[in-house]
Design a protein around this motif. Structure first.
Motif, PDB file in Angstrom:
ATOM      1  N   GLU A  81     -10.675   2.405   3.716  1.00 56.61           N
ATOM      2  CA  GLU A  81     -11.346   1.910   2.515  1.00 56.61           C
ATOM      3  C   GLU A  81     -10.447   0.946   1.749  1.00 56.61           C
ATOM      4  OE1 GLU A  81     -12.627   3.755  -1.843  1.00 56.61           O
ATOM      5  OE2 GLU A  81     -12.298   5.095  -0.137  1.00 56.61           O
ATOM      6  N   VAL A  82      -9.190   1.329   1.566  1.00 54.54           N
ATOM      7  CA  VAL A  82      -8.248   0.507   0.805  1.00 54.54           C
ATOM      8  C   VAL A  82      -7.921  -0.782   1.557  1.00 54.54           C
ATOM      9  CG1 VAL A  82      -5.881   0.407  -0.074  1.00 54.54           C
ATOM     10  CG2 VAL A  82      -7.277   2.446  -0.471  1.00 54.54           C
ATOM     11  N   LEU A  83      -7.669  -0.681   2.856  1.00 53.95           N
ATOM     12  CA  LEU A  83      -7.340  -1.874   3.639  1.00 53.95           C
ATOM     13  C   LEU A  83      -8.519  -2.846   3.678  1.00 53.95           C
ATOM     14  CD1 LEU A  83      -5.423  -0.186   6.606  1.00 53.95           C
ATOM     15  CD2 LEU A  83      -4.449  -1.399   4.642  1.00 53.95           C
ATOM     16  N   GLY A  84      -9.729  -2.308   3.759  1.00 53.49           N
ATOM     17  CA  GLY A  84     -10.911  -3.163   3.724  1.00 53.49           C
ATOM     18  C   GLY A  84     -11.042  -3.895   2.404  1.00 53.49           C
ATOM     19  N   GLN A  85     -10.754  -3.212   1.297  1.00 58.17           N
ATOM     20  CA  GLN A  85     -10.842  -3.845  -0.019  1.00 58.17           C
ATOM     21  C   GLN A  85      -9.778  -4.922  -0.180  1.00 58.17           C
ATOM     22  OE1 GLN A  85     -13.268  -3.351  -2.484  1.00 58.17           O
ATOM     23  NE2 GLN A  85     -12.264  -5.232  -3.173  1.00 58.17           N
ATOM     24  N   LEU A  86      -8.578  -4.670   0.351  1.00 56.82           N
ATOM     25  CA  LEU A  86      -7.522  -5.676   0.272  1.00 56.82           C
ATOM     26  C   LEU A  86      -7.914  -6.942   1.031  1.00 56.82           C
ATOM     27  CD1 LEU A  86      -4.285  -3.519   0.680  1.00 56.82           C
ATOM     28  CD2 LEU A  86      -5.138  -4.619  -1.398  1.00 56.82           C
ATOM     29  N   GLN A  87      -8.576  -6.758   2.170  1.00 58.37           N
ATOM     30  CA  GLN A  87      -9.035  -7.920   2.917  1.00 58.37           C
ATOM     31  C   GLN A  87     -10.068  -8.702   2.114  1.00 58.37           C
ATOM     32  OE1 GLN A  87     -11.012  -7.064   6.624  1.00 58.37           O
ATOM     33  NE2 GLN A  87     -10.590  -9.093   7.465  1.00 58.37           N
ATOM     34  N   VAL A 143      -1.431  -0.958  -4.395  1.00 60.99           N
ATOM     35  CA  VAL A 143      -2.534  -0.003  -4.433  1.00 60.99           C
ATOM     36  C   VAL A 143      -2.121   1.301  -3.777  1.00 60.99           C
ATOM     37  CG1 VAL A 143      -4.356  -1.748  -4.498  1.00 60.99           C
ATOM     38  CG2 VAL A 143      -3.478  -0.959  -2.298  1.00 60.99           C
ATOM     39  N   MET A 144      -2.834   2.347  -4.118  1.00 62.31           N
ATOM     40  CA  MET A 144      -2.604   3.671  -3.551  1.00 62.31           C
ATOM     41  C   MET A 144      -3.642   3.958  -2.472  1.00 62.31           C
ATOM     42  SD  MET A 144      -3.244   7.317  -5.487  1.00 62.31           S
ATOM     43  CE  MET A 144      -5.008   7.007  -5.569  1.00 62.31           C
ATOM     44  N   ALA A 145      -3.221   4.674  -1.432  1.00 62.34           N
ATOM     45  CA  ALA A 145      -4.157   5.147  -0.410  1.00 62.34           C
ATOM     46  C   ALA A 145      -3.720   6.529   0.035  1.00 62.34           C
ATOM     47  CB  ALA A 145      -4.210   4.193   0.778  1.00 62.34           C
ATOM     48  N   MET A 146      -4.656   7.276   0.616  1.00 60.65           N
ATOM     49  CA  MET A 146      -4.363   8.604   1.144  1.00 60.65           C
ATOM     50  C   MET A 146      -4.639   8.630   2.648  1.00 60.65           C
ATOM     51  SD  MET A 146      -3.268  10.434  -1.353  1.00 60.65           S
ATOM     52  CE  MET A 146      -3.160  10.253  -3.155  1.00 60.65           C
ATOM     53  N   ARG A 147      -3.756   9.296   3.360  1.00 64.73           N
ATOM     54  CA  ARG A 147      -3.990   9.425   4.801  1.00 64.73           C
ATOM     55  C   ARG A 147      -5.202  10.293   5.078  1.00 64.73           C
ATOM     56  NH1 ARG A 147      -5.713   9.647   8.839  1.00 64.73           N
ATOM     57  NH2 ARG A 147      -4.823   9.847  10.933  1.00 64.73           N
ATOM     58  N   TYR A 148      -5.380  11.338   4.284  1.00 70.05           N
ATOM     59  CA  TYR A 148      -6.549  12.216   4.397  1.00 70.05           C
ATOM     60  C   TYR A 148      -7.187  12.308   3.008  1.00 70.05           C
ATOM     61  CZ  TYR A 148      -3.357  13.469   8.148  1.00 70.05           C
ATOM     62  OH  TYR A 148      -2.457  13.406   9.200  1.00 70.05           O
ATOM     63  N   GLY A 149      -8.495  12.303   2.955  1.00 71.63           N
ATOM     64  CA  GLY A 149      -9.155  12.329   1.665  1.00 71.63           C
ATOM     65  C   GLY A 149      -9.366  10.918   1.142  1.00 71.63           C
ATOM     66  N   VAL A 173       0.854  -1.184   0.000  1.00 70.39           N
ATOM     67  CA  VAL A 173       0.000   0.000   0.000  1.00 70.39           C
ATOM     68  C   VAL A 173       0.892   1.236   0.000  1.00 70.39           C
ATOM     69  CG1 VAL A 173      -1.893   1.223   1.109  1.00 70.39           C
ATOM     70  CG2 VAL A 173      -1.737  -1.266   1.311  1.00 70.39           C
ATOM     71  N   LEU A 174       0.877   1.965  -1.094  1.00 70.16           N
ATOM     72  CA  LEU A 174       1.633   3.210  -1.214  1.00 70.16           C
ATOM     73  C   LEU A 174       0.758   4.333  -0.675  1.00 70.16           C
ATOM     74  CD1 LEU A 174       4.182   4.685  -2.284  1.00 70.16           C
ATOM     75  CD2 LEU A 174       2.976   4.909  -4.490  1.00 70.16           C
ATOM     76  N   VAL A 175       1.160   4.949   0.439  1.00 71.35           N
ATOM     77  CA  VAL A 175       0.313   5.916   1.129  1.00 71.35           C
ATOM     78  C   VAL A 175       0.910   7.316   1.018  1.00 71.35           C
ATOM     79  CG1 VAL A 175      -0.918   6.456   3.249  1.00 71.35           C
ATOM     80  CG2 VAL A 175      -0.229   4.097   2.788  1.00 71.35           C
TER      81      VAL A 175
END
Length: 368
Positions: A124-130, A112-118, A20-22
């Motif tokens: 959301e991303v961690l839930g989808q990965l699960q 996958v990409m994720a944002m700390r804010y926004g 996860v690239l944050v």
């Protein structure tokens, strides 16, 4: 405690690994309501603003958000692209290219990409990965230099999410890579390419995002890691101490922050007779508001108003091949021991998918 629902379990399903690239985050649009939502989430983080909550709630909600949201929206509008926020666009490209390169190196891993804010948010991303069956997750912050205000906040968000999950995956975290060989080499390539095309400056300004000085005094290593990055890069560029200066930008509020400050320093260089400066921002791996508007527009204006003749902003690493290779090296170091290496036939398929992804990204870039 209420736990989140678990995805349906399928026996015999092969667990996957993910990176996860944050990045920090960005508003969803260059509008006042979107910027207000983003700023409220960002500035409500106690890692970002260490002021007693009751006092800060008053300042944030009654002073900052009502008066700053409109001004910030105008700044975002000045850098917005047809694809959206530059930070989000470049971070998405980095994630796509990183998955492609890891695939070419034989790793069957989802990036996958994720944002700390926004959005897309970390939960959301961690839930989808699960839901996708990823049981091994490496978190890779887009911050080369560690700070509790940035990387530490990502850790908080990850831990807070999994505090509500029953089946927690195996987790690994990249803390920093401020002195990583690949990162320094990518910066060197970027600067030399700019100089090959435009000649060399009288002074190279290496500008990092600022933090309050008290964070340094309380034990945050950010300041030291910024200086090490600059020192290693200057050595690779064969610069003498007189040929470059390290500064800190984006000061907020009245408290003392890390010094010297970028804008006053650049203006003083112009007054001292420095005709050309080049500014590089190594702490940002994707161009964003702080580089495209604050540096390339505002600081440029300050330099020229003070008598400077030529101001050059050297873009962030963004999706440069050397930077993607460095990201892959960093990711591989933290994937060691996980069963990510694929079979020869799988590697051939992954390579084909990577090439198709690159071609699609190039077409989107050409269309933009």
């Amino acid at each position: 405690m209420t736990f989140l629902p678990e995805p349906p379990h399928t026996h015999g399903k092969v667990p996957r690994s993910a990176v996860v690239l944050v990045n920090l985050g960005t508003p969803d649009a260059a509008t006042r309501p979107a910027v207000r939502r983003y700023l409220k989430q960002f500035l409500s983080d106690p890692r970002v603003v260490e002021i007693p909550r009751a006092v800060w709630w008053f300042i944030l909600n009654l002073i900052i958000l009502p008066f700053r949201s409109g001004k910030s929206a105008a700044k975002y509008a000045s850098i917005w692209t047809r694809e959206g926020s530059p930070l989000k666009v470049y971070t998405q490209q980095q994630a796509q290219y990183l998955q492609g390169l890891l695939g070419e190196r034989g790793h069957d891993v989802k990036v996958v990409m994720a944002m700390r804010y926004g959005s897309p948010s970390l939960p959301e991303v961690l839930g989808q990965l699960q839901a996708d069956g990823c049981e091994r997750i490496a978190v890779l912050p887009a911050y080369p230099q560690y700070s509790g205000t940035t990387t530490g906040s990502i850790y908080d968000a990850v831990f807070a999410h999994y505090a509500r999950v029953r089946n927690v995956p195996e987790l690994r975290f990249v803390k920093h890579y401020h002195d990583h060989e690949g990162y320094i080499h990518a910066l060197e390539q970027s600067v030399l390419a700019h100089w090959d095309a435009n000649g060399r400056p009288d002074k190279l300004v290496i500008s990092f995002h600022g933090v309050p000085k008290r964070t340094l005094l309380l034990g945050d290593p950010y300041h030291c890691e910024c200086l090490k990055t600059a020192r290693l890069l200057a050595a690779r560029l064969k610069l003498t101490p007189e040929q470059y200066v390290v500064t800190f930008q984006s000061r907020f509020g009245k408290a003392e922050w890390l010094q010297p400050y970028t804008a006053p320093t650049v203006a003083q260089l112009a007054r001292d007779g420095v005709r050309r400066v080049d500014v590089l921002c190594p702490g940002f791996t994707s161009d964003c508001l702080e580089t495209l508007e604050e540096i390339s527009m505002e600081v440029r204006h300050d330099f020229e108003a003070a008598g400077g003749r030529a101001f050059h902003y050297i873009p962030c690493l963004n999706a440069a091949p050397g930077w993607i290779a460095a990201l892959a090296d960093i990711a591989e170091q933290h994937l060691v021991g996980w069963p990510t290496l694929s079979t020869p036939s799988q590697r051939a398929l992954l390579k084909k998918e990577a090439e198709a992804s690159r071609e699609a990204a190039l077409k989107r870039g050409a269309a933009a």
